[in-house]
Write a protein that holds these residues in place. Structure first.
Motif, PDB file in Angstrom:
ATOM      1  N   ALA A   1      26.808  14.378  18.422  1.00  0.00           N
ATOM      2  CA  ALA A   1      27.401  15.215  19.475  1.00  0.00           C
ATOM      3  C   ALA A   1      28.816  15.632  19.105  1.00  0.00           C
ATOM      4  CB  ALA A   1      27.403  14.455  20.795  1.00  0.00           C
ATOM      5  N   THR A   2      29.562  14.721  18.478  1.00  0.00           N
ATOM      6  CA  THR A   2      30.946  15.023  18.118  1.00  0.00           C
ATOM      7  C   THR A   2      31.024  16.149  17.090  1.00  0.00           C
ATOM      8  OG1 THR A   2      31.569  12.737  18.564  1.00  0.00           O
ATOM      9  CG2 THR A   2      33.104  14.047  17.259  1.00  0.00           C
ATOM     10  N   TYR A   3      30.149  16.113  16.089  1.00  0.00           N
ATOM     11  CA  TYR A   3      30.133  17.197  15.098  1.00  0.00           C
ATOM     12  C   TYR A   3      29.769  18.530  15.762  1.00  0.00           C
ATOM     13  CZ  TYR A   3      30.853  14.512  10.819  1.00  0.00           C
ATOM     14  OH  TYR A   3      31.415  13.764   9.815  1.00  0.00           O
ATOM     15  N   ALA A   4      28.777  18.491  16.650  1.00  0.00           N
ATOM     16  CA  ALA A   4      28.355  19.727  17.316  1.00  0.00           C
ATOM     17  C   ALA A   4      29.471  20.278  18.202  1.00  0.00           C
ATOM     18  CB  ALA A   4      27.097  19.464  18.146  1.00  0.00           C
TER      19      ALA A   4
ATOM     20  N   TRP B   1      33.077  14.910  29.998  1.00  0.00           N
ATOM     21  CA  TRP B   1      32.044  13.945  30.393  1.00  0.00           C
ATOM     22  C   TRP B   1      31.473  13.230  29.173  1.00  0.00           C
ATOM     23  CZ3 TRP B   1      29.581  18.132  33.941  1.00  0.00           C
ATOM     24  CH2 TRP B   1      30.209  18.123  35.189  1.00  0.00           C
ATOM     25  N   THR B   2      31.187  13.990  28.119  1.00  0.00           N
ATOM     26  CA  THR B   2      30.631  13.382  26.906  1.00  0.00           C
ATOM     27  C   THR B   2      31.597  12.364  26.326  1.00  0.00           C
ATOM     28  OG1 THR B   2      29.443  15.444  26.426  1.00  0.00           O
ATOM     29  CG2 THR B   2      29.629  13.856  24.643  1.00  0.00           C
ATOM     30  N   ALA B   3      32.886  12.704  26.301  1.00  0.00           N
ATOM     31  CA  ALA B   3      33.886  11.767  25.795  1.00  0.00           C
ATOM     32  C   ALA B   3      33.979  10.534  26.686  1.00  0.00           C
ATOM     33  CB  ALA B   3      35.249  12.454  25.701  1.00  0.00           C
ATOM     34  N   GLN B   4      33.955  10.746  27.988  1.00  0.00           N
ATOM     35  CA  GLN B   4      34.034   9.617  28.931  1.00  0.00           C
ATOM     36  C   GLN B   4      32.866   8.658  28.738  1.00  0.00           C
ATOM     37  OE1 GLN B   4      33.802  10.815  33.041  1.00  0.00           O
ATOM     38  NE2 GLN B   4      33.297   8.752  33.728  1.00  0.00           N
ATOM     39  N   PHE B   5      31.653   9.214  28.700  1.00  0.00           N
ATOM     40  CA  PHE B   5      30.468   8.365  28.532  1.00  0.00           C
ATOM     41  C   PHE B   5      30.458   7.715  27.148  1.00  0.00           C
ATOM     42  CE2 PHE B   5      28.298  11.560  31.554  1.00  0.00           C
ATOM     43  CZ  PHE B   5      28.838  10.904  32.652  1.00  0.00           C
ATOM     44  N   GLY B   6      30.858   8.488  26.132  1.00  0.00           N
ATOM     45  CA  GLY B   6      30.864   7.964  24.775  1.00  0.00           C
ATOM     46  C   GLY B   6      31.860   6.832  24.603  1.00  0.00           C
TER      47      GLY B   6
END
Length: 462
Positions: free
Chosen positions: A385-388, A436-441
């Motif tokens: 997800a981070t690369y994308a 949100w992705t960063a928070q969950f990650g």
């Protein structure tokens, strides 16, 4: 909404990829090794030797030689400056933290990593500097960028030649700026802001007022203690009683020499927050504060000395969208900040998982956590997800740069208007998605690291 961006194919895709992820080219091994030194030998050697690809070639493909050099230069300078030194486990008061942050911000102005010429010439290099500073301390980056990029950038993009003096004073640290849009009772709904700016043709001044406490400017970074000037968004009212909508004004809120509040300005700090306490977030209320007519940032609309409102926009919605261009830039930036935080926490979590051993076929033969499928299932998808998200962010960032250039060039084309709306929509969505992705990650990484994930020394707790 009409889709402005079409997925690239063939040569167009190659051209776009070369802009965002420069090609490796014909860099030989010696050059690659001098550009990216080998990691010191240690417990991660086992996994690094197992890699099926060259991490140096991947880094070169993803960032490009120039950006790698820029990053190394920033980190080298910070590492060699005692002002940026940190002590393990240091725990300092909010006041001391803010004092250090301001002194470090002043030092960044001296280093002048981000000149306007450099940003215009190669925006991705400027972006690399921003993210390096953020990796060191997001509070420091926020204080620095709020005065130089948000205040200075808004004055440059939304104003005209008569406002360049303020940009020069910001660069010379003669004044310190902030960006005052949000009010206590209004945030995302910018059109509903209630601060007013009524024009007085007799004195050729605007009179700034806060109707009540709910209209106080609130959460404004740098306003609590240090800002001397603010870009204040207010409803412009002409002498005939007509409200012309939201516009931005340069308002002096403190004396630059004493930092005492200007007459009619009630300004203060909102107090300690859950994080980022190096930033002095503040509030301000205005009572009949008079500013010169020329302090109106007049890129999208102006008022003549007699009080007549003029604008080159035929549609008020287009004018409103253009006046809030800085907000889209801010949202794009938050997309990148969230992605950078994912990079930081995943680096910690995956390295820890590679060296931490737990259980095994025998009591004396434990295996790394990273070998467990559950640990892989929790962490590896976030790497993808981070690369994308990083690739998407760089693409959106370059679109935003194109839009800002159009504003400076006074591009009134239909494409420019559509590009602004598209960036507004995409940046609003990506800000939420990436946050949100960063928070969950980050939470997943924290839990995957067990008790060590809750140590204050781990940077992802911030």
């Amino acid at each position: 909404m009409q889709k402005l961006y079409k997925s690239p194919e063939g040569p167009q895709l190659e051209a776009e990829m070369s802009t965002i992820c420069p090609e490796e080219g014909s860099v030989d091994k010696n050059t690659l090794d001098s550009l990216l030194q080998d990691f010191p030998s240690g417990p991660l050697d086992l996994y690094r030797k197992k890699a099926s690809f060259s991490w140096k070639e991947l880094a070169l493909f993803w960032d490009g030689e120039e950006i790698i050099k820029v990053k190394h230069n920033v980190f080298r300078i910070l590492e060699n400056d005692p002002l940026f030194a940190r002590q393990p486990g240091e725990d300092i008061s909010v006041e001391k933290y803010r004092e250090l942050t301001f002194l470090r911000c002043k030092r960044l102005f001296e280093y002048d990593f981000l000149t306007l010429a450099d940003i215009v010439q190669d925006p991705l290099n400027g972006l690399a500097v921003v993210h390096c500073l953020g990796m060191y301390d997001w509070s420091l980056l926020s204080v620095y960028s709020l005065t130089k990029l948000m205040f200075g950038g808004t004055v440059l993009n939304s104003g005209s030649n008569r406002h360049h003096q303020f940009v020069e004073k910001v660069i010379n640290m003669e004044i310190f700026g902030c960006f005052a849009l949000t009010e206590l009772s209004h945030g995302s709904n910018a059109r509903a802001m209630r601060t007013t700016a009524k024009y007085d043709p007799e004195t050729k001044e605007f009179i700034i007022n806060s109707p009540d406490f709910e209209a106080a400017k609130f959460w404004i970074g740098n306003m609590g203690k240090t800002a001397t000037h603010a870009v204040v968004f207010a409803q412009l009212e002409t002498p005939n009683g007509v409200c012309q909508g939201l516009h931005s004004f340069i308002v002096q809120i403190r004396d630059p020499k004493t930092l005492l509040a200007m007459p009619g300005v009630m300004v203060g700090d909102i107090g300690k927050k859950l994080g980022l306490n190096g930033i002095d977030n503040g509030f301000a209320m205005f009572h009949n504060v008079r500013i010169p007519r020329e302090n109106l940032l007049n890129r999208t609309g102006d008022v003549t000395p007699e009080g007549t409102y003029t604008t080159s926009f035929k549609n008020s919605n287009d004018r409103f969208g253009a006046s809030l261009g800085a907000l889209s830039s801010g949202r794009v930036s938050i997309t990148g900040i969230a992605t950078t935080n994912l990079k930081l926490c995943l680096t910690i979590g995956i390295r820890y998982s590679a060296v931490r051993r737990q259980f095994g076929p025998t009591d004396h033969d434990e295996i790394p956590l990273l070998e467990y499928q559950l640990q892989q299932w929790r962490l590896i998808p976030y790497v993808a997800a981070t690369y994308a998200l990083d690739h998407f962010f760089k693409s959106l960032f370059m679109n935003s740069v194109e839009y800002q250039k159009g504003i400076l060039m006074k591009d009134k084309s239909d494409r420019q208007a559509k590009l602004g709306k598209e960036i507004h929509a995409l940046s609003s969505a990506s800000k939420s998605l990436c946050s949100w992705t960063a928070q969950f990650g980050i939470q997943e990484v924290r839990e995957a690291c067990g008790g060590h994930g809750y140590l204050a020394g781990k940077c992802y707790y911030q």
